[in-house]
Design an enzyme around this catalytic site. Structure first.
Site, PDB file in Angstrom:
ATOM      1  N   PRO A  11      29.109  36.946  42.360  1.00 29.95           N
ATOM      2  CG  PRO A  11      28.951  39.200  42.873  1.00 29.95           C
ATOM      3  CD  PRO A  11      29.327  37.873  43.461  1.00 29.95           C
ATOM      4  CG  ASN A  12      27.862  39.682  37.362  1.00 29.31           C
ATOM      5  OD1 ASN A  12      26.735  39.578  36.884  1.00 29.31           O
ATOM      6  ND2 ASN A  12      28.207  40.686  38.136  1.00 29.31           N
ATOM      7  CB  ALA A  75      31.821  42.711  41.913  1.00 23.66           C
ATOM      8  CG  HIS A  78      36.923  44.721  43.950  1.00 24.65           C
ATOM      9  ND1 HIS A  78      38.219  44.298  44.043  1.00 24.65           N
ATOM     10  CD2 HIS A  78      36.413  44.089  42.854  1.00 24.65           C
ATOM     11  CE1 HIS A  78      38.488  43.460  43.042  1.00 24.65           C
ATOM     12  NE2 HIS A  78      37.407  43.314  42.322  1.00 24.65           N
ATOM     13  CG  LEU A  99      38.345  33.117  36.779  1.00 23.01           C
ATOM     14  CD1 LEU A  99      36.978  33.390  36.176  1.00 23.01           C
ATOM     15  CD2 LEU A  99      38.850  31.749  36.359  1.00 23.01           C
ATOM     16  CB  SER A 100      41.165  38.820  35.774  1.00 25.93           C
ATOM     17  OG  SER A 100      40.541  39.450  36.884  1.00 25.93           O
TER      18      SER A 100
HETATM   19  C1  DQA Z   1      37.118  38.422  39.453  1.00 27.23           C
HETATM   20  C2  DQA Z   1      37.684  39.837  39.420  1.00 27.23           C
HETATM   21  C3  DQA Z   1      36.687  40.834  39.951  1.00 27.23           C
HETATM   22  O1  DQA Z   1      37.240  42.144  39.926  1.00 27.23           O
HETATM   23  C4  DQA Z   1      35.445  40.846  39.090  1.00 27.23           C
HETATM   24  O2  DQA Z   1      34.484  41.723  39.619  1.00 27.23           O
HETATM   25  C5  DQA Z   1      34.880  39.495  38.871  1.00 27.23           C
HETATM   26  C6  DQA Z   1      35.777  38.342  38.748  1.00 27.23           C
HETATM   27  C7  DQA Z   1      38.069  37.408  38.781  1.00 27.23           C
HETATM   28  O3  DQA Z   1      37.823  36.209  38.923  1.00 27.23           O
HETATM   29  O4  DQA Z   1      39.011  37.804  38.094  1.00 27.23           O
HETATM   30  O5  DQA Z   1      33.675  39.338  38.711  1.00 27.23           O
HETATM   31  O6  DQA Z   1      36.973  38.021  40.808  1.00 27.23           O
END
Ligand code: DQA
Length: 144
Positions: A11-12, A75, A78, A99-100
């Site tokens: 998502p997102n 997300a 988690h 990514l993060s």
């Molecule tokens: C993510 C880290 C997640 O905590 C976050 O909800 C994301 C992206 C990342 O790629 O850093 O949507 O998975």
């Protein structure tokens, strides 16, 4: 025949353009996928992005003849025991990419339901994390 790898983004991640560039980098998902294809010409990729937990689970269950899965569950990392279980059942090489660096952000991002059911977890390397994950799958497959 080319080896096949499934790349799943949750998502997102289709909205990377509008998310914090300092956290996620300045490149969007289409560009990431394009660079993946360009860097690994000998691999056939199935790119799948969904905002739906159900669709991600179905994709994991139904994908055939793949050597591995690279997944950024976003997300759902988690929260989703269901995605974890789907991955656990799938007997292919699995790598989780973020990514993060989720271990150095908010406390709730340290909860990770995915890490125990994948062969490798990669955090905080932005797009390079996807490249490393693919490389890992290819090398591990060759050793088998
Ligand atoms: C993510 C880290 C997640 O905590 C976050 O909800 C994301 C992206 C990342 O790629 O850093 O949507 O998975």
């Amino acid at each position: 025949m080319k080896a096949k790898i499934l790349i799943i983004n949750g998502p997102n991640l289709n909205m990377l353009k509008f998310r914090d560039n300092n956290i996620y980098g300045s490149i969007d998902l289409k560009q990431i996928n394009k660079k993946i294809k360009k860097n690994f010409k000998n691999i056939k990729f199935i790119f799948f992005q969904s905002n739906s937990e159900e669709k991600i689970i179905n994709k994991i269950q139904k994908s055939k003849k793949i050597i591995g899965i690279v997944i950024n569950p976003a997300a759902y990392t988690h929260t989703s025991v269901a995605i974890r279980d789907a991955l656990e059942i799938k007997n292919v090489i699995k790598v989780e990419v973020h990514l993060s660096d989720i271990n150095n952000r908010e406390e709730f991002r340290k909860i990770n339901y995915i890490k125990d059911v994948v062969d490798k977890s990669i955090f905080g390397k932005k797009i390079l994390g996807y490249f490393e994950a693919i490389q890992y799958i290819v090398e591990k497959k060759l050793k088998k």
